[in-house]
Write a protein that holds these residues in place. Sequence first.
Motif, short mmCIF file in Angstrom:
data_model
loop_
_atom_site.label_atom_id
_atom_site.label_comp_id
_atom_site.label_asym_id
_atom_site.label_seq_id
_atom_site.Cartn_x
_atom_site.Cartn_y
_atom_site.Cartn_z
N GLY A 176 4.64 9.75 -4.32
CA GLY A 176 5.58 8.94 -3.57
C GLY A 176 5.09 7.52 -3.36
N SER A 177 5.86 6.76 -2.57
CA SER A 177 5.57 5.35 -2.33
C SER A 177 5.65 5.02 -0.85
CB SER A 177 6.58 4.47 -3.07
OG SER A 177 6.52 4.66 -4.47
N ARG A 181 5.29 1.17 1.67
CA ARG A 181 5.02 -0.26 1.73
C ARG A 181 4.46 -0.61 3.09
NH1 ARG A 181 8.85 -5.65 1.27
NH2 ARG A 181 9.46 -4.97 3.37
N ARG A 207 -1.04 0.62 -9.61
CA ARG A 207 -0.27 1.44 -8.67
C ARG A 207 0.11 0.66 -7.42
NH1 ARG A 207 -2.49 5.76 -6.25
NH2 ARG A 207 -4.61 4.91 -6.26
N GLN A 244 2.53 -2.82 -1.49
CA GLN A 244 3.41 -1.80 -2.06
C GLN A 244 2.54 -0.78 -2.77
OE1 GLN A 244 6.87 -1.44 -1.91
NE2 GLN A 244 6.46 0.53 -2.90
N ASN A 271 2.54 2.67 -4.89
CA ASN A 271 3.31 3.62 -5.69
C ASN A 271 2.38 4.68 -6.28
OD1 ASN A 271 5.63 2.03 -5.25
ND2 ASN A 271 5.22 0.80 -7.06
N SER A 272 2.97 5.76 -6.74
CA SER A 272 2.21 6.85 -7.37
C SER A 272 1.03 7.25 -6.50
CB SER A 272 1.71 6.42 -8.76
OG SER A 272 2.78 6.04 -9.59
#
Length: 122
Positions: A16-17, A19, A67, A82, A84-85
């Motif tokens: 998931g991500s 921020r 990432r 941010q 990600n992964s």
Amino acid sequence: QVQLVESGGGLVQAGGSLRLSCAASGRTFSNYAMGWFRQAPGKEREFVAAIKWSGGRTRYADSVKGRFTISRDNAKITVYLQMNSLKPEDTAVYYCAAGPLIATMDSSYNYWGQGTQVTVSS
């Protein structure tokens, strides 16, 4: 009085991500670098990413390259991370920091936020 206030942490599943945000106030940061560090339980605090406020030059730890992305919003005086992964090994308290140099050593940073918890479940 300089303040760095992080937000955006939470619980997310692997892959998931999230921020993270770091809102800065109390001085002029135009000549500063903003960094993100993290500290997992039982481990030392480690560098994640940094950005030079003027010009936007960035630097990343090898473990997050490709990432994570660090960015800044000059108008809001806010820095973002941010992520990600996400992996379970990204679980840590994430700290925002400000200092005169874009550096990987935490001793290079003068100001620190209170931290925000990121937990990645497998």
